[in-house]
Motif scaffolding. Structure first.
Motif, PDB file in Angstrom:
ATOM      1  N   THR A  66      -8.434  10.242  11.413  1.00  0.00           N
ATOM      2  CA  THR A  66      -7.443  11.242  11.820  1.00  0.00           C
ATOM      3  C   THR A  66      -7.193  11.167  13.330  1.00  0.00           C
ATOM      4  OG1 THR A  66      -8.186  12.657  10.037  1.00  0.00           O
ATOM      5  CG2 THR A  66      -6.948  13.716  11.786  1.00  0.00           C
ATOM      6  N   MET A  72      -5.286   7.989  14.262  1.00  0.00           N
ATOM      7  CA  MET A  72      -3.893   8.119  13.823  1.00  0.00           C
ATOM      8  C   MET A  72      -3.130   8.985  14.823  1.00  0.00           C
ATOM      9  SD  MET A  72      -2.033   7.127  11.165  1.00  0.00           S
ATOM     10  CE  MET A  72      -2.706   6.996   9.508  1.00  0.00           C
ATOM     11  N   GLN A  73      -3.746  10.073  15.259  1.00  0.00           N
ATOM     12  CA  GLN A  73      -3.077  10.966  16.211  1.00  0.00           C
ATOM     13  C   GLN A  73      -2.879  10.279  17.560  1.00  0.00           C
ATOM     14  OE1 GLN A  73      -5.890  14.091  15.561  1.00  0.00           O
ATOM     15  NE2 GLN A  73      -4.466  15.312  14.311  1.00  0.00           N
ATOM     16  N   LEU A  82       1.478   8.420   6.319  1.00  0.00           N
ATOM     17  CA  LEU A  82       0.653   9.336   7.118  1.00  0.00           C
ATOM     18  C   LEU A  82       1.018   9.249   8.601  1.00  0.00           C
ATOM     19  CD1 LEU A  82      -2.855   8.910   5.419  1.00  0.00           C
ATOM     20  CD2 LEU A  82      -1.302  10.863   5.220  1.00  0.00           C
ATOM     21  N   MET A 141       4.252  11.174   9.176  1.00  0.00           N
ATOM     22  CA  MET A 141       3.997  12.628   9.172  1.00  0.00           C
ATOM     23  C   MET A 141       3.359  13.081  10.485  1.00  0.00           C
ATOM     24  SD  MET A 141       2.194  13.132   5.499  1.00  0.00           S
ATOM     25  CE  MET A 141       3.022  12.652   3.984  1.00  0.00           C
ATOM     26  N   THR A 142       2.451  12.258  11.011  1.00  0.00           N
ATOM     27  CA  THR A 142       1.753  12.618  12.247  1.00  0.00           C
ATOM     28  C   THR A 142       2.730  12.670  13.410  1.00  0.00           C
ATOM     29  OG1 THR A 142      -0.125  11.413  11.332  1.00  0.00           O
ATOM     30  CG2 THR A 142      -0.298  12.111  13.610  1.00  0.00           C
ATOM     31  N   HIS A 194       5.937  13.333  13.138  1.00  0.00           N
ATOM     32  CA  HIS A 194       6.697  14.578  12.923  1.00  0.00           C
ATOM     33  C   HIS A 194       5.920  15.781  13.449  1.00  0.00           C
ATOM     34  CE1 HIS A 194      10.317  13.676  10.471  1.00  0.00           C
ATOM     35  NE2 HIS A 194       9.664  12.581  10.174  1.00  0.00           N
ATOM     36  N   SER A 195       4.588  15.772  13.237  1.00  0.00           N
ATOM     37  CA  SER A 195       3.790  16.954  13.613  1.00  0.00           C
ATOM     38  C   SER A 195       3.784  17.176  15.117  1.00  0.00           C
ATOM     39  CB  SER A 195       2.355  16.821  13.086  1.00  0.00           C
ATOM     40  OG  SER A 195       1.615  15.936  13.903  1.00  0.00           O
ATOM     41  N   SER A 238      -3.042  14.198   4.007  1.00  0.00           N
ATOM     42  CA  SER A 238      -1.815  14.514   4.739  1.00  0.00           C
ATOM     43  C   SER A 238      -1.968  15.818   5.502  1.00  0.00           C
ATOM     44  CB  SER A 238      -0.626  14.569   3.789  1.00  0.00           C
ATOM     45  OG  SER A 238      -0.637  15.785   3.070  1.00  0.00           O
ATOM     46  N   GLN A 257      -4.485  17.017   6.940  1.00  0.00           N
ATOM     47  CA  GLN A 257      -5.217  16.867   8.202  1.00  0.00           C
ATOM     48  C   GLN A 257      -4.297  16.427   9.331  1.00  0.00           C
ATOM     49  OE1 GLN A 257      -8.685  14.370   7.716  1.00  0.00           O
ATOM     50  NE2 GLN A 257      -9.158  15.369   5.778  1.00  0.00           N
ATOM     51  N   LEU A 258      -3.139  15.867   8.990  1.00  0.00           N
ATOM     52  CA  LEU A 258      -2.247  15.313  10.018  1.00  0.00           C
ATOM     53  C   LEU A 258      -0.983  16.131  10.196  1.00  0.00           C
ATOM     54  CD1 LEU A 258      -2.820  11.644   8.902  1.00  0.00           C
ATOM     55  CD2 LEU A 258      -3.540  12.608  11.092  1.00  0.00           C
ATOM     56  N   ASN A 259      -0.572  16.844   9.147  1.00  0.00           N
ATOM     57  CA  ASN A 259       0.661  17.633   9.238  1.00  0.00           C
ATOM     58  C   ASN A 259       0.652  18.652   8.104  1.00  0.00           C
ATOM     59  OD1 ASN A 259       3.280  18.642   9.296  1.00  0.00           O
ATOM     60  ND2 ASN A 259       4.165  16.678   9.917  1.00  0.00           N
TER      61      ASN A 259
END
Lengths: 417, 417
Positions: free
Chosen positions: A16, A19-20, A80, A83-84, A86-87, B54, B56-58
């Motif tokens: 996680t 990825m971030q 994933l 999505m990250t 987007h977050s 998912s 955990q990321l968004n």
């Protein structure tokens, strides 16, 4: 504003937090006004886990179904990562290989890219998205899902960069760039600022596993500027391009070694016409890649010759040679393992006499005998006994003036293994 | 030789052993000379695991990217099932939704199938393959990956069966078929041999979760014969078709109940023209599904009426009603939870007077008051207090002669919860 292709390997998106971190780096580029296309591999151990699952059900599954299975790994990564992004407030769209227009040969497990039809991703870029593409995969003309084989994500990134005419293709990895030799064994190895495609190709083929040779070849053919850099730091990395600036006094750019080598010797071969063609034709049609070939002079109508193959092909190569004994009479075939190929690589070698002599001298000083030698315009390789390879690499690194001044004495005997 | 579509849910392929059992069942059909198309859901907890990743990321990922992520679950299933079939010596090919030609609306998360182009899978069938297709997914005209929403794999199977004109579509699940009521609460519930589409639709909509209503609707529209059966036994299952044979003396086919219900009452509504249109128009445009509507008679120019919605829509429905108070003057709005809708379903009801009276009598004998009633040609539903629903269902099951003789006394008070 630049159009940048970024490629992240599986370890760069393996958690996680990682990825971030990758999403943040992409967002930074977007905020600086760049257009970004990102190629991602499967996260961490995903691919190995899928292979383990398949083995429980079929020990030799059809390669078509294996491609179907393994391509899910990258599809999970891209979804994933998108999505990250987007977050943290940026637009992103993920695409599978087939959605990104990556067409390949109709071969499973190791297809080559034949063609890229990038209209869809160009649209997504122009709509302001970070475009996230699954590496390692494509589709045949018939709509079959394929994988590109080892190093496939590098190739995806470079081929995409060529297709969309990107300004640069950045390969993110867990090291800072390309080093003059393996920094795990030579502490004073230097990070190279630049290297030419040809030098990189020789190093890539010789086991400096940072970049896949096919990707370098593709970059050279389409003149795609590459940068190899760390996904964990902001350091500059190594630039791979057509002509690399040679540092003052440095003729050899890097030193590589490869333990995945076995030698096959065929002794007392009758010197009839076409002998070599028959032997190597038979090996080629069995799918065996031969690396170095050495033939000694003919004595009394008989010759000895030897060649190297990868360790995994050794037994197969011997049976091929045994299988053609009726056509190519010889006295004996034997093989040798526990070898290593040590190579020096540098575009300046061809115009600097004495480069080879320095290598032979360094090996002689260590009391090491050379079993085979091969050269190209920018490379010199010797097959020697596998031990003490680390000592050999360190000695060559020093002999060719590659040691960084500040770190020259960090490496020591305690690192030898 | 028949052309058979088989659909297996996630729990049927949730482990190595279960996957092997499913492969064996497919192989048995192939060996009996049938052509087989198999639709599979994601294995066991795969979908939930992907959703957890998912989150955990968004926490609110774009639905496009969610579809990209979740469709990997079925792709993994089909690849592994295909490999397993190969391992026992049969030909199989797996296909994603888009490869199988399943086209959907351009909506993410709950797309409807618009069209199936089955050429590719028909070819694969004709080449002798067991054809394994990822359920729950499709592709839009623009090549976007979509999912079909809840129960999507059932719909995939039925739509495919219609498109390839299969002889039967078998839905494999963890129960033996469709029961006259929930066998967990009525031990002497009977497995039905046959049921009509319309009866199944009423039962599916009423919370008998074995088959998704959309799939039943599709089967009815295209006249696809369905069989619901267990993936763990060889039992016959329940046949769902246009006209089901009625057993002697059985007018009511099944009894369903649904606790997901809330009642909203609007009291003292001014009886001006178009009141109902305004209220239910406003609810519909807010996406709220209204089930039962009851209006009492008008007194002194004012009326009371009440309707039911699902529990999750209760608060939203109240705000909608409050929001239109200026247009539709009323005295009070209130709501009630802890309700249950109990329904009897049977195609014979319309021609058998006294069926409703029997239900009312059974409820009266238990001292239960009926809060709302609604009827269709083949269904009668009552809204009552949520407790003691199990006792009510058991009483109705007995009253309508549905108890199996051999098991009639197995269920008892100790099962009540």
């Amino acid at each position: 504003m630049s159009l940048i292709v970024m490629k992240f390997g599986g370890s760069s998106v393996g958690s996680t937090e990682r990825m971030q971190r990758v999403a943040k780096r992409i967002a930074d580029y977007k905020e600086a006004g760049h257009q970004v296309v990102v190629v991602v591999s499967a996260m961490g151990d995903t691919t190995d886990d899928l292979i383990d699952q398949s083995k429980q059900l079929n020990l030799s599954p059809p390669s078509r179904e294996m491609d179907m299975l393994l391509t899910t790994g990258e599809q999970i990564s891209v979804a994933l990562l998108s999505m990250t992004i987007h977050s943290i407030g940026h637009k992103a769209m993920s695409f599978t290989g087939w959605q990104a227009g990556i067409r390949t040969e109709a071969v499973h497990g190791k297809a080559r890219i034949t063609d890229i039809r990038p209209d869809r991703i160009i649209n997504a870029i122009e709509e302001g998205n970070a475009v996230i593409i699954a590496g390692f995969q494509g589709m045949t003309e018939d709509g079959e899902i394929t994988t590109l084989g080892r190093g496939g994500s590098d190739t995806t990134a470079v081929a995409l960069a060529a297709a969309i005419k990107a300004d640069v293709c950045e390969i993110y990895t867990d090291v800072d760039g390309i080093y003059s030799t393996d920094p795990r064994i030579v502490k004073c190895a230097r990070k190279l600022d630049e290297i030419s495609y040809d030098e990189m190709l020789e190093l890539a083929n010789l086991g400096a596993a940072v970049l896949h040779p096919r990707a370098v070849e593709y970059a050279k053919n389409y003149n795609v500027p590459l940068v190899v850099r760390s996904s964990f730091t902001q350091n500059e990395g190594t630039s791979v391009k057509e002509e690399a600036v040679m540092e003052q006094g440095i003729v050899v750019r890097g030193i590589a070694y490869d333990k995945n080598v076995a030698r096959i010797s065929i002794l007392g071969v009758e010197d009839i016409p076409g002998v070599l063609a028959k032997v190597f034709g038979a090996l080629a049609s069995s799918g065996i890649d031969v690396d170095i070939i050495v033939q000694s002079g003919v004595q009394e109508g008989k010759a000895d010759f030897a060649f190297t193959v990868s360790l995994g092909d050794k037994e197969k190569a011997i049976s091929v040679v045994e299988g053609i004994r009726s056509e190519v009479p010889y006295e004996e075939v034997n093989s040798e393992e526990n070898l290593v190929k040590v190579s020096i690589v540098g575009a300046g070698m061809v115009s600097n006499p004495g480069v080879a002599a320095k290598m032979f001298e360094a090996l002689y000083n260590l009391g090491i005998s050379i079993k085979m030698v091969t050269t190209s315009e920018i490379r010199l390789s010797c097959i020697i006994a596998a031990e003490p390879v680390h000592e050999v690499v360190r000695a060559l690194h020093t002999a060719y003036g590659l040691d960084t001044a500040e770190q020259a004495f960090v490496g020591g005997p305690q690192d030898r293994r």
